[in-house]
Design a protein around this motif. Structure first.
Motif, PDB file in Angstrom:
ATOM      1  N   ALA A 304       0.857  -1.161   0.000  1.00  0.00           N
ATOM      2  CA  ALA A 304       0.000   0.000   0.000  1.00  0.00           C
ATOM      3  C   ALA A 304       0.886   1.201   0.000  1.00  0.00           C
ATOM      4  N   LEU A 308      -5.416   5.966   1.939  1.00  0.00           N
ATOM      5  CA  LEU A 308      -6.639   5.369   1.435  1.00  0.00           C
ATOM      6  C   LEU A 308      -7.823   6.262   1.761  1.00  0.00           C
ATOM      7  N   ALA A 330      -2.245   4.941  -1.827  1.00  0.00           N
ATOM      8  CA  ALA A 330      -1.554   3.923  -2.599  1.00  0.00           C
ATOM      9  C   ALA A 330      -1.773   4.095  -4.084  1.00  0.00           C
ATOM     10  N   HIS A 331      -2.857   4.701  -4.465  1.00  0.00           N
ATOM     11  CA  HIS A 331      -3.219   4.720  -5.879  1.00  0.00           C
ATOM     12  C   HIS A 331      -2.609   5.878  -6.642  1.00  0.00           C
ATOM     13  N   PRO A 539      -7.954   1.504   6.922  1.00  0.00           N
ATOM     14  CA  PRO A 539      -6.845   1.521   5.953  1.00  0.00           C
ATOM     15  C   PRO A 539      -5.464   1.681   6.580  1.00  0.00           C
ATOM     16  N   VAL A 543      -2.266  -0.801   6.280  1.00  0.00           N
ATOM     17  CA  VAL A 543      -0.952  -0.371   5.787  1.00  0.00           C
ATOM     18  C   VAL A 543       0.149  -0.916   6.687  1.00  0.00           C
ATOM     19  N   ARG A 572      -8.913  -5.724   2.309  1.00  0.00           N
ATOM     20  CA  ARG A 572      -9.127  -4.564   1.447  1.00  0.00           C
ATOM     21  C   ARG A 572     -10.255  -4.821   0.442  1.00  0.00           C
ATOM     22  N   ASP A 582      -5.843  -0.001  -3.833  1.00  0.00           N
ATOM     23  CA  ASP A 582      -5.067  -0.590  -2.745  1.00  0.00           C
ATOM     24  C   ASP A 582      -5.267  -2.101  -2.668  1.00  0.00           C
ATOM     25  N   ARG A 754       5.390   3.421   0.731  1.00  0.00           N
ATOM     26  CA  ARG A 754       4.427   2.850   1.655  1.00  0.00           C
ATOM     27  C   ARG A 754       4.391   3.674   2.927  1.00  0.00           C
TER      28      ARG A 754
END
Length: 755
Positions: A304, A308, A330-331, A539, A543, A572, A582, A754
């Motif tokens: 991750a 989030l 994460a995205h 989230p 992580v 998730r 994620d 991360r």
């Protein structure tokens, strides 16, 4: 050994990386597990040698295998296998990336190492010795050449060829001969020179000699005559190190001189006591022992890289945390944390100063309409970042920062917020050096205006620490994280989400320093705290559970790590949805774990499905889609399908260059993977061109001493050696080899995101 290419049908010798009087060390490939290893071979001893001498040498070699294989510690070289093949004794060890301390000194023109580096090495060696001595093992040949400094900063003890097991005194005497001194003159203890019995305190004396040399550039008795050196050890007090180098800490000098005491009784009691003398504050900065989990959920956890956007808050979230942002995104697909200020909040900043401090020369009042217009431009710049248009985002934030500085002043919170976003965008573009300068500027400004313990000041300092880590400056990052953590605990408490986020980052940095057990314990502790405060499926909790899995992987506990990765992926999918970025990131880590467990076909299936889902959800050129494709290429290489791996690596490299730029870390990882595949296909000239491009870019972006840059230099040296052009490199051709694929570098890149 040149006539032997395959040992026991399993270990294929590739090229020699070291040679001594009695043996050689080869870079090899374990055909069974598909990994690179180092194989130490004892040369066959001819009839000219006395049979009893031959027997002793062979027995010592077997002894090294026995002693080293029994040791399991991050600071000791891992031994995988031992045996005999066609009359040759061999020892299979992990392949280390880095340089021994002797080589480090010689490459530094015999100049002393930086003081922080000396202290870090001292602490790590002391930790390893405390472990080995606790196992009843005395090394007896501790010297710079037997201590490796890896490219990630980890320090490892090597070569236990004349080590002694505490319960094996009689056996050792038969190997060495009663009263025979064994060791290396510059680093031998007085009792070792005299041929007297030695214990762990002899290793402490040798450690003192090593540290003296690292700190001053010369051993304590730097004489030309071996006999004079031995006499010096037994009868001459060493010159205090600070006379040769005044900037050394007094505490360090006293501790080293204590190690160099002539009698064992006058030295520190053990290695742990010595470590406490050189860094008494470090113990208090370490986390307390991890408590027994009471009903804590099982740990899980794939990748991750970021924050989030979670669903409803967990019911146990305390009131003071309800309006806080959480986790990391994460995205985003870049290489950094999103700013601690949430986008909407950052955009809403106007002229309202949040601290109780006022600048010495405040800017004149700004009309509300101007502030509103600037806030709107700030929102637009943030939108560019969310769209992945980081170059435009940097330019827009720079222009806005200049305008805010003119209208509001250099230290106004809005101006500093713009500079903060410049730093973040630079990080996303793979320019950590530039980002660091901006973060330091923001931290200094916020300290002046808001105070050292204001949350915004601490956020900037924490980003400074994170960026130091990206630059490979992990000891400096550790100091900043530790200071920020103390401030957060003092101001908001141990369980505040910001405090836990800092402790999470501190755990990751410990892993980068090679202190893997500490990193694992701290990550477990943070995961339990986040589960208690935020909920088990929050989230941020996931992580950190992912970080626990990564720590397990660094400890080579890949079976457990894979289970944790799968649990996080399931959590998730349950809370964020099966196609949330994620969740997909967690599936990537499952592929990584399968690869490390040599379940290559399963890993390929995971990567192929992930590529399809990423392409469908985010498009074929999205950085995370390309990351999945990179994993697919690495997996093909692990299976020996190098033509396919090369085609995949080339296409991913071209796409990354267009999307991220030619010097972005991910682009360079792909270019290195192209070179790796070319090498495996025997196309060394083509490989050399790509390796050199990667080196030049890393020097430019990361600096000449960054671990990734050093790996690239080793790549070039190995490639030149394969081409028969070893003289063209400043590095000796026997330098430790880089990993067989860019998987390790890719892992480092992923973990850097991360948070």
């Amino acid at each position: 050994m040149a006539d032997i290419k395959l040992i026991q049908g399993r270990y294929r010798l590739l090229d020699r990386i070291g040679r001594g009087g009695m043996g050689e060390v080869w870079r090899a490939r374990d055909e069974s597990l598909g990994r690179r290893v180092a194989v130490k071979c004892l040369k066959p001893l001819g009839s000219r040698h006395d049979p009893s001498f031959t027997g002793v040498v062979r027995e010592r070699f077997r002894r090294e295998a026995r002693v080293a294989a029994a040791l399991q510690h991050r600071g000791v070289t891992v031994v995988h296998d031992f045996g005999e093949h066609e009359g040759v004794l061999y020892l299979v060890m992990e392949l280390l990336e880095g340089r021994d301390l002797g080589r480090l000194l010689s490459d530094n023109a015999r100049r002393p190492l930086p003081v922080p580096e000396v202290l870090d090495i001292a602490e790590q060696v002391a930790d390893a010795l405390a472990y080995t001595h606790g196992q009843g093992v005395v090394h007896r040949d501790l010297k710079p050449a037997n201590i490796m400094r890896l490219t990630d900063g980890t320090v490892k003890l090597c070569d236990f060829g004349i080590a002694r097991l505490g319960d094996d005194v009689g056996f050792t005497s038969r190997l060495t001969g009663t009263g025979v001194a064994m060791g290396t003159p510059h680093y031998m203890s007085p009792e070792q020179i005299a041929g007297d019995p030695v214990d762990h305190r002899s290793d402490l004396y040798s450690l003192g000699c090593v540290l003296y040399e690292l700190a001053t550039g010369a051993p304590p008795f730097a004489l030309d005559d071996a006999w004079a050196i031995l006499v010096g050890h037994r009868h001459t007090p060493p010159t205090p190190p600070r006379r040769r180098r005044p900037e050394l800490p007094e505490r360090f000098e006293r501790a080293v001189l204590d190690l160099l005491a002539k009698t064992p009784e006058d030295r520190p009691r053990d290695a742990a006591e010595f470590a406490g003398r050189i860094a008494p504050g470090r113990a208090s900065r370490r986390p307390p022992p991890f408590p027994e989990p009471r009903g804590a959920p099982p740990v899980a956890g794939p990748l991750a890289p970021g924050l989030l956007t979670a669903g409803p808050p967990a019911p146990r979230l305390p009131g003071w945390a309800r309006r806080m942002t959480t986790g990391t995104k994460a995205h985003t697909g870049g290489v950094g944390l999103l700013s601690a200020t949430p986008p909407d909040a950052a955009a809403a900043l106007t002229g309202a100063w949040t601290g109780d401090r006022v600048p010495a020369h405040p800017a004149p009042p700004t009309p509300p309409g101007v502030r509103a217009r600037l806030a709107e431009r700030h929102r637009a710049a943030l939108g560019l970042g969310r769209a992945g248009r980081w170059t435009e985002a940097v330019e827009t934030h720079r222009a806005l920062a200049a305008e805010r500085e003119r209208a509001l002043g250099a230290d106004h919170p809005d101006t500093l917020a713009s500079r903060y976003e410049i730093a973040f965008a630079l990080g996303m573009l793979g320019r950590p050096g530039d980002a660091l300068r901006e973060y330091e500027r923001v931290a200094a400004g916020r300290r002046r205006v808001l105070g050292p313990d204001h949350p915004d000041t601490l956020a900037a300092r924490q980003e400074t620490a994170f960026t130091l880590g990206r630059l490979g400056r992990f000891p400096e990052a550790q100091d900043v994280y530790t200071a920020v953590l103390a401030a957060r605990e003092r101001t908001v408490g141990a369980d505040h989400p910001d405090t836990l986020r800092c402790r999470h980052n501190l755990a990751f940095n410990l892993g980068c320093l090679g202190r893997r057990e500490e990193a694992y314990r701290m990550a477990e502790r943070v995961a339990a705290a986040r589960a208690r405060v935020l909920g088990p499926d929050h989230p941020d909790t996931l992580v950190t559970r992912y970080e626990v899995a990564c720590a397990l992987g660094r400890l080579d506990r890949w079976g457990e790590a894979l289970g944790v990765f799968r649990e996080v992926a399931a959590a998730r999918a349950r809370t964020l949805g099966p196609h949330h970025p994620d969740t997909l990131a967690a599936r990537y880590e499952i592929g990584v774990g399968l690869g490390w467990l040599d379940r290559g076909e399963e890993a390929l299936a995971v990567y192929r499905a992930l590529v399809e889902d990423r392409t469908r959800a985010q498009g074929p050129a999205d950085p995370e889609t390309l990351r999945a494709r990179h994993g697919l290429g690495v997996g093909l290489g692990r299976l020996g399908r190098w033509e396919e791996a090369l085609a995949e690596a080339r296409e991913v490299c071209a796409l990354r260059e267009r999307a991220l730029g030619p010097d972005h870390p991910d682009t360079l990882v792909s270019r290195r993977e192209v070179a790796v595949a070319l090498g495996w296909l025997g196309r060394w000239s083509d490989a050399l061109a790509d390796y050199r491009r990667v080196t030049r870019a890393r020097v430019r972006v990361l600096g000449p001493d960054h671990p990734d840059t050093l790996v690239s230099r080793d790549d070039e040296a190995h490639c030149l050696e394969r081409l028969g052009r070893s003289e063209e490199t400043g590095e000796a051709p026997e330098t430790a080899e880089a990993p067989e694929t860019a998987g390790a570098a890719e892992t480092a890149g992923r973990r850097a995101r991360r948070r």
